[in-house]
Enzyme design. Structure first.
Site, PDB file in Angstrom:
ATOM      1  CE  LYS A 117       6.774  -4.547  -5.380  1.00 49.97           C
ATOM      2  NZ  LYS A 117       7.193  -5.456  -4.113  1.00 49.97           N
ATOM      3  CG  ASN A 124       7.076  -2.527   9.057  1.00 49.43           C
ATOM      4  OD1 ASN A 124       6.370  -1.771   9.209  1.00 49.43           O
ATOM      5  ND2 ASN A 124       8.191  -2.569   8.412  1.00 49.43           N
ATOM      6  NE  ARG A 151       9.923 -10.240  -2.740  1.00 51.56           N
ATOM      7  CZ  ARG A 151       9.499  -9.754  -1.770  1.00 51.56           C
ATOM      8  NH1 ARG A 151       9.060 -10.552  -0.780  1.00 51.56           N
ATOM      9  NH2 ARG A 151      10.022  -8.563  -1.553  1.00 51.56           N
ATOM     10  CB  ALA A 199     -27.030  -4.415 -55.183  1.00 51.17           C
ATOM     11  NE  ARG A 238      -9.008  -1.226 -36.556  1.00 50.74           N
ATOM     12  CZ  ARG A 238      -8.722  -1.348 -37.901  1.00 50.74           C
ATOM     13  NH1 ARG A 238      -9.407  -1.735 -38.852  1.00 50.74           N
ATOM     14  NH2 ARG A 238      -7.443  -0.718 -38.196  1.00 50.74           N
TER      15      ARG A 238
HETATM   16  C1  UD1 Z   1       9.108  -4.194   3.473  1.00 51.27           C
HETATM   17  C2  UD1 Z   1       9.627  -4.061   4.913  1.00 51.27           C
HETATM   18  C3  UD1 Z   1       8.822  -4.943   5.679  1.00 51.27           C
HETATM   19  C4  UD1 Z   1       7.347  -4.891   5.665  1.00 51.27           C
HETATM   20  C5  UD1 Z   1       6.964  -4.937   4.127  1.00 51.27           C
HETATM   21  C6  UD1 Z   1       5.293  -4.495   4.134  1.00 51.27           C
HETATM   22  C7  UD1 Z   1      11.874  -3.252   4.875  1.00 51.27           C
HETATM   23  C8  UD1 Z   1      13.308  -3.728   4.992  1.00 51.27           C
HETATM   24  N1  UD1 Z   1      10.986  -4.272   5.036  1.00 51.27           N
HETATM   25  O1  UD1 Z   1       9.476  -5.503   3.090  1.00 51.27           O
HETATM   26  O2  UD1 Z   1       9.342  -5.123   7.262  1.00 51.27           O
HETATM   27  O3  UD1 Z   1       6.815  -5.976   6.636  1.00 51.27           O
HETATM   28  O4  UD1 Z   1       7.972  -4.126   3.488  1.00 51.27           O
HETATM   29  O5  UD1 Z   1       5.155  -4.501   2.872  1.00 51.27           O
HETATM   30  O6  UD1 Z   1      11.647  -2.229   4.812  1.00 51.27           O
HETATM   31  N2  UD1 Z   1      12.444   0.078  -2.216  1.00 51.27           N
HETATM   32  C9  UD1 Z   1      12.930   0.973  -2.822  1.00 51.27           C
HETATM   33  N3  UD1 Z   1      14.350   0.850  -2.865  1.00 51.27           N
HETATM   34  C10 UD1 Z   1      14.900  -0.291  -2.517  1.00 51.27           C
HETATM   35  C11 UD1 Z   1      14.206  -1.444  -1.872  1.00 51.27           C
HETATM   36  C12 UD1 Z   1      12.993  -1.428  -1.800  1.00 51.27           C
HETATM   37  O7  UD1 Z   1      12.413   1.943  -3.311  1.00 51.27           O
HETATM   38  O8  UD1 Z   1      16.280  -0.181  -2.445  1.00 51.27           O
HETATM   39  C13 UD1 Z   1      10.854  -0.083  -2.289  1.00 51.27           C
HETATM   40  C14 UD1 Z   1      10.222  -0.969  -3.237  1.00 51.27           C
HETATM   41  O9  UD1 Z   1      10.169  -0.470  -4.458  1.00 51.27           O
HETATM   42  C15 UD1 Z   1       8.946  -1.113  -2.409  1.00 51.27           C
HETATM   43  C16 UD1 Z   1       9.259  -1.025  -1.124  1.00 51.27           C
HETATM   44  O10 UD1 Z   1      10.390   0.027  -0.894  1.00 51.27           O
HETATM   45  O11 UD1 Z   1       7.723  -0.287  -2.955  1.00 51.27           O
HETATM   46  C17 UD1 Z   1       9.138  -2.044  -0.142  1.00 51.27           C
HETATM   47  O12 UD1 Z   1      10.258  -2.998  -0.774  1.00 51.27           O
HETATM   48  P1  UD1 Z   1      10.159  -4.642  -0.744  1.00 51.27           P
HETATM   49  O13 UD1 Z   1      11.276  -5.237  -1.404  1.00 51.27           O
HETATM   50  O14 UD1 Z   1       8.836  -4.868  -1.572  1.00 51.27           O
HETATM   51  O15 UD1 Z   1      10.200  -4.673   0.813  1.00 51.27           O
HETATM   52  P2  UD1 Z   1       9.604  -6.024   1.557  1.00 51.27           P
HETATM   53  O16 UD1 Z   1      10.475  -7.207   1.614  1.00 51.27           O
HETATM   54  O17 UD1 Z   1       8.060  -6.248   1.144  1.00 51.27           O
HETATM   55 CA    CA Z   2       6.548  -5.254  -0.454  1.00 55.81          CA
END
Ligand code: UD1
Ligand code: CA
Length: 455
Positions: free
Chosen positions: A22, A169, A15, A422, A332
């Site tokens: 990110k 969560n 996103r 100068a 600089r």
């Molecule tokens: C996640 C939670 C959601 C919660 C929210 C809070 C899950 C399924 N959902 O959703 O319940 O409300 O966070 O902010 O966990 N990441 C990885 N590997 C992956 C996918 C994600 O390392 O394969 C990491 C991302 O880099 C990120 C974090 O996990 O830092 C959360 O991932 P993101 O996709 O942002 O989850 P949300 O949709 O926000």
């Molecule tokens: Ca998130």
């Protein structure tokens, strides 16, 4: 009880629509992941694991001095991400805090409270939750009639009734390590996104009759996640305000907080006044009693005390006590100014060392130069430091006086106490105390109008 932490930071952050992972996006000058690392470190953990994936080498370089790095080669979901920590923490006996890398405002005290609550309640898993007026996008915490946590349901998989739940969560949990990785392996990817959701572990533990607990965070702002650039900008605005308030409480005058931007790592001494439209970035350190701005940008600058900087840009340089800079100077990288130096309007300096009390008051370019103390450099002086191939040095001794509109063709040295007439173009060294002058002798022709050749 022993405590470890895993930071999930492998996601692409779809996103964000970015080539940068990110967690590397900056909030007030620092990548988000660094804030999370600080918070985790301050919570008293003995081992930190960061799970990296998309842009993993970049993230790894940022965190590797402070954490163990493991790779999640394919981003199959948060449960799969946490599973990658198994080689490091598989035999860990204590509890594991799990934090997402995209919640930069989380505090050490909240994480420590979560770990303490987890231990106190003897839970297998404890979720940090928050009540949000607008819970859109977050996973919802589903409780039974008696208020016991049942499971977490993601926005995309939720029914309208579940979507109405305002308890979310935060993505921050504390798990008992023994058995955790086995439980993660059992999670399936049957959901709207086809991902292995870490959140599913909650329902799974509850079904197995294992104790699951939840702790509500006091300030929901702390756990705000950043998923797109609108949220990034909102976070920036919020944190910026916090930084400015801390500065003001520590004795810095910020004339207009609405137009002042100060990065997280910046330090500013008391009784310094920051005028509007000023941006202070990186690891800048400003002494006490300075006046900065209006309209200035400082990046990785160190200043002494009593420095005045107006409408100027300064990068990676050191400015001594009581220097005055600007208006409209550009300093600089690589400059070092001793105390009481004046760099005035429309002056550009680069990789230049200037001794105590020297003045470069107007319209000059001084690059790759070493300027002694008590030197006066007249308006329009240029160091010709570049011959088209290489950069050459200019040395100006203590007390020298450089007349206006001088070209100093480097490499060249002007001795101590020497004078330059100068308008000279100086190509040879000038000995100490000498006058170097290089220009055509002036001719005055009397009665010019009468003598002018006519056509
Ligand atoms: C996640 C939670 C959601 C919660 C929210 C809070 C899950 C399924 N959902 O959703 O319940 O409300 O966070 O902010 O966990 N990441 C990885 N590997 C992956 C996918 C994600 O390392 O394969 C990491 C991302 O880099 C990120 C974090 O996990 O830092 C959360 O991932 P993101 O996709 O942002 O989850 P949300 O949709 O926000
Ligand atoms: Ca998130």
């Amino acid at each position: 009880m022993s405590l470890a932490a895993v930071i999930l930071a492998a996601g692409k952050g779809t996103r964000m629509k970015s080539g940068l992972p990110k967690v590397m996006h900056r909030v007030c000058g620092r990548p988000m992941i660094e804030y999370v690392l600080d918070a985790v470190q301050g919570a008293g953990v003995e081992e930190i694991v960061v799970v990296v994936g998309f842009g993993g080498d970049l993230v790894a370089r940022t965190v590797q001095d402070r954490a163990r790095v493991v790779y999640q080669h394919q981003q199959l979901g948060t449960a799969h991400a946490l599973l990658q920590a198994a080689p490091v923490l598989g035999n860990f006996p204590g509890a594991i805090l799990v934090v997402c890398g995209d919640t930069p405002l989380v505090t050490s005290s909240t994480l420590a409270r979560l770990a303490a609550a987890h231990a106190e309640m003897g839970a297998r898993a404890t979720i940090l939750t928050a009540i949000l007026e607008d819970p859109t996008g977050y996973g919802r915490v589903i409780r039974d009639g008696e208020g016991r946590v049942q499971r977490i349901v993601e926005q995309r998989d939720a029914t309208p009734r579940e979507l109405a739940v305002k308890e979310i969560n935060t993505g921050i949990y504390c798990f008992s390590a023994p058995g955790l990785f086995d439980a993660l392996s059992a999670i399936k990817s049957e959901n709207a996104q086809g991902e292995y959701y870490l959140t599913d572990i909650i329902g799974q533990l509850v079904q197995q009759g294992e104790p699951v607990a939840a702790l509500k965070v006091e300030d929901p702002r702390e756990v705000e996640g950043i998923n797109d650039r609108r949220q990034l900008a909102r976070m920036e605005a919020y944190l910026r305000q916090q930084i400015l308030e801390e500065l003001m409480l520590s004795g810095v005058t910020v004339v207009d907080p609405a137009t002042t931007f100060v990065d997280r790592n910046v330090k500013i001494g008391p009784d310094t006044v920051i005028y509007p439209f000023t941006i202070i970035e990186g690891n800048t350190v400003i002494g006490r009693n300075c006046v900065i701005g209006p309209g200035s940008r400082l990046i990785d600058v160190q200043t002494g005390e009593g420095v005045v900087i107006e409408h100027s840009v300064i990068r990676e340089s050191k400015i001594g006590d009581k220097c005055t800079i600007g208006p409209f100077a550009y300093i600089r990288p690589g400059c070092v100014l001793a105390p009481e130096v004046k760099v005035g309007d429309f002056v550009e300096l680069k990789k230049t060392v200037v001794g105590r009390g020297s003045k470069i008051p107007h319209l000059s370019y001084v690059g790759d130069a070493t300027v002694g103390s008590g030197v006066n450099i007249g308006a329009g002086t240029i160091t010709c430091n570049y011959d088209g191939e290489k950069k050459w040095p200019t040395v100006i001794g203590d007390g020298a006086f450089i007349g206006s509109n001088t070209n100093l063709v480097a490499p060249v040295e002007v001795g101590k106490g020497a004078f330059i007439g100068a308008g000279s173009t100086i190509t040879r060294d000038v000995p100490p105390g000498a006058l170097g002058i290089e220009r055509g002798r002036q001719r005055n022709i009397e009665n010019w109008l009468q003598k002018k050749p006519r056509r």
